[in-house]
Design a protein around this motif. Structure first.
Motif, PDB file in Angstrom:
ATOM      1  N   TYR A   1       0.384  14.427  -7.113  1.00 34.04           N
ATOM      2  CA  TYR A   1       0.525  13.627  -8.066  1.00 34.04           C
ATOM      3  C   TYR A   1       1.943  12.844  -8.221  1.00 34.04           C
ATOM      4  CZ  TYR A   1      -3.852  14.755 -10.518  1.00 34.04           C
ATOM      5  OH  TYR A   1      -5.387  15.026 -10.684  1.00 34.04           O
ATOM      6  N   ARG A   2       3.010  13.577  -8.128  1.00 34.32           N
ATOM      7  CA  ARG A   2       4.169  13.189  -8.173  1.00 34.32           C
ATOM      8  C   ARG A   2       4.707  12.339  -6.956  1.00 34.32           C
ATOM      9  NH1 ARG A   2       5.224  18.954  -9.569  1.00 34.32           N
ATOM     10  NH2 ARG A   2       5.157  19.234 -11.942  1.00 34.32           N
ATOM     11  N   ILE A   3       4.405  12.513  -5.853  1.00 30.93           N
ATOM     12  CA  ILE A   3       4.408  11.649  -4.532  1.00 30.93           C
ATOM     13  C   ILE A   3       3.991  10.319  -5.138  1.00 30.93           C
ATOM     14  CG2 ILE A   3       3.718  11.063  -2.410  1.00 30.93           C
ATOM     15  CD1 ILE A   3       3.705  13.882  -1.575  1.00 30.93           C
ATOM     16  N   PHE A   4       2.872   9.993  -5.889  1.00 30.99           N
ATOM     17  CA  PHE A   4       2.203   8.977  -6.138  1.00 30.99           C
ATOM     18  C   PHE A   4       2.810   8.317  -7.478  1.00 30.99           C
ATOM     19  CE2 PHE A   4      -1.783  10.489  -3.850  1.00 30.99           C
ATOM     20  CZ  PHE A   4      -1.298   9.890  -2.414  1.00 30.99           C
ATOM     21  N   GLY A   5       3.649   9.223  -7.973  1.00 28.65           N
ATOM     22  CA  GLY A   5       4.486   8.525  -9.262  1.00 28.65           C
ATOM     23  C   GLY A   5       3.711   8.956 -10.438  1.00 28.65           C
TER      24      GLY A   5
ATOM     25  N   VAL B   1      -4.303  10.957 -13.612  1.00 28.22           N
ATOM     26  CA  VAL B   1      -5.424   9.864 -12.990  1.00 28.22           C
ATOM     27  C   VAL B   1      -6.201  10.958 -12.192  1.00 28.22           C
ATOM     28  CG1 VAL B   1      -4.078   7.918 -13.007  1.00 28.22           C
ATOM     29  CG2 VAL B   1      -3.879   9.471 -11.099  1.00 28.22           C
ATOM     30  N   THR B   2      -7.362  10.409 -11.785  1.00 27.61           N
ATOM     31  CA  THR B   2      -8.354  11.111 -10.829  1.00 27.61           C
ATOM     32  C   THR B   2      -8.170  10.931  -9.699  1.00 27.61           C
ATOM     33  OG1 THR B   2     -10.007  11.527 -12.552  1.00 27.61           O
ATOM     34  CG2 THR B   2     -10.750  11.916 -10.426  1.00 27.61           C
TER      35      THR B   2
ATOM     36  N   ARG C   1       3.886   3.243  -5.165  1.00 29.67           N
ATOM     37  CA  ARG C   1       3.919   4.296  -6.615  1.00 29.67           C
ATOM     38  C   ARG C   1       3.438   3.500  -7.935  1.00 29.67           C
ATOM     39  NH1 ARG C   1       7.389   8.722  -6.693  1.00 29.67           N
ATOM     40  NH2 ARG C   1       8.291   8.023  -8.610  1.00 29.67           N
ATOM     41  N   LYS C   2       3.337   4.293  -8.719  1.00 27.07           N
ATOM     42  CA  LYS C   2       2.900   3.797 -10.187  1.00 27.07           C
ATOM     43  C   LYS C   2       3.966   2.767 -10.605  1.00 27.07           C
ATOM     44  CE  LYS C   2       2.182   5.401 -14.744  1.00 27.07           C
ATOM     45  NZ  LYS C   2       2.252   6.525 -15.837  1.00 27.07           N
TER      46      LYS C   2
ATOM     47  N   GLY D   1       2.892  16.945  -0.976  1.00 30.01           N
ATOM     48  CA  GLY D   1       1.596  17.379  -1.890  1.00 30.01           C
ATOM     49  C   GLY D   1       0.571  18.040  -0.941  1.00 30.01           C
ATOM     50  N   SER D   2      -0.333  18.412  -1.425  1.00 30.54           N
ATOM     51  CA  SER D   2      -1.549  19.095  -0.992  1.00 30.54           C
ATOM     52  C   SER D   2      -2.733  18.837  -1.680  1.00 30.54           C
ATOM     53  CB  SER D   2      -1.447  20.180  -0.484  1.00 30.54           C
ATOM     54  OG  SER D   2      -1.480  21.288  -1.591  1.00 30.54           O
TER      55      SER D   2
END
Length: 324
Positions: free
Chosen positions: A79-83, A89-90, A130-131, A61-62
């Motif tokens: 976003y996807r890396i963090f789930g 989310v912001t 992750r989420k 991600g960047s």
């Protein structure tokens, strides 16, 4: 969108206003050819799509951060890396601080602050959740973007999920640790085994020496007395057989002595063996049925041949040493 005389399709921006002049209403039309701008916008959109797809494939991600406003512009891959789904989310500094493992929060915060404040590029590894609560590992890299005067204006960063690599690295480290422990145990076992074998070899040598000494002290003297007694031919034959068998049994015990005492005659070798076993010159003379002076003469020759002449070294101790 209009078609030119040549048939080329062009994009125009048109602004139409009603203008009242002297009580009369006029329509003002302003047109601007924005074909090139639309083309550039489309190219940027496609580039961003390709970038997002590449980041998804690479689990990367960047983001960009405007150093003046502090605003962060994350990519969908981040976003996807963090789930999370893009825009769910912001992604503020507070949000990142909450999902990072507590052990890494302080260092990660210092890393970002140093990057933003000092305008320095860098990299950092950290653990986050992750989420869905899964524990993951990430590798972060930042690059400073400067204006024409060299002043830092933006920070561009990339984030890569390296969980599989870290897990493989940990498994390899644990395997190497287990192998080192196993190698250490093998060294300890080998050391103990060597000590045991050395001890058994020493016991074997000691046993051989005791047998040889006992035979010479407790058997040979009586055999020699029998030889000078009144014996029948049959008894003499049996005595010779007995002597031959005893010589064969004890011959292996004198191998070391004979191999290290090159130059000794058979009689000197026999006397050297009895000296090594602790027999006095008188005892040796009685066993061999010769005079003590003859024994002393042979002992002198033995000392000379083994290099002890004019040296203050005990002959018995030396013979015991070279036969070990």
């Amino acid at each position: 969108m209009l078609k030119t005389k040549s048939g080329e399709v062009r994009n125009y921006w048109v602004n139409i206003n009603a203008i009242n002049i002297g009580g009369q209403t006029f329509i003002q039309t302003i047109g601007r050819d924005i074909t090139d701008r639309k083309r550039i916008e489309e190219e940027l959109r496609l580039s961003q799509v390709r970038l997002n797809e590449a980041q998804d494939l690479a689990q990367m991600g960047s983001w960009e951060r405007d150093l003046k406003s502090g605003r962060i512009y994350p990519s969908d891959g981040l976003y996807r890396i963090f789930g999370y789904e893009p825009g769910e989310v912001t992604l503020t500094n507070r949000f990142l601080n909450n999902i990072i493992d507590p052990e890494h929060r302080g260092l990660f915060r210092d890393f970002l602050q140093n990057t933003y404040a000092g305008g320095r590029s860098g990299n950092y590894e950290f653990c986050f959740y992750r989420k869905d609560g899964a524990k993951r590992y990430a590798y972060c890299q930042t690059r400073i973007i400067k204006d024409s005067s060299g002043k830092p204006i933006r920070v561009f960063g990339t984030l890569k999920d390296i969980t599989e690599f870290k897990l493989a690295e940990t498994a390899l480290s644990e395997k190497e640790k287990a192998l080192r422990q196993q190698a250490e145990r093998l060294r300890e076992v080998n050391t103990a085994l060597k000590v045991l074998l050395d001890h058994r070899e020493a016991e074997k040598v000691k046993l051989e020496e005791n047998i040889l000494s006992n035979v010479r002290k407790l058997v040979f003297p009586y055999l020699n007395r029998l030889k000078h007694g009144q014996l029948s031919d049959e008894q003499k034959t049996l005595l010779e057989i007995l002597e031959s068998n005893l010589a064969q049994i004890t011959s292996q015990f004198t191998t070391k002595l004979s191999s290290t005492s090159i130059g000794l005659t058979p009689r000197e070798l026999e006397i050297a063996g009895m000296v090594r076993d602790g027999m006095s010159s008188k005892e040796i003379a009685d066993v061999m049925c010769i005079s003590e002076n003859a024994i002393r003469f042979h002992r002198f020759n033995i000392r000379k041949k083994v290099g002890l002449n004019k040296r203050n070294i005990n002959l018995r101790s030396y013979l015991q040493h070279i036969s070990q």
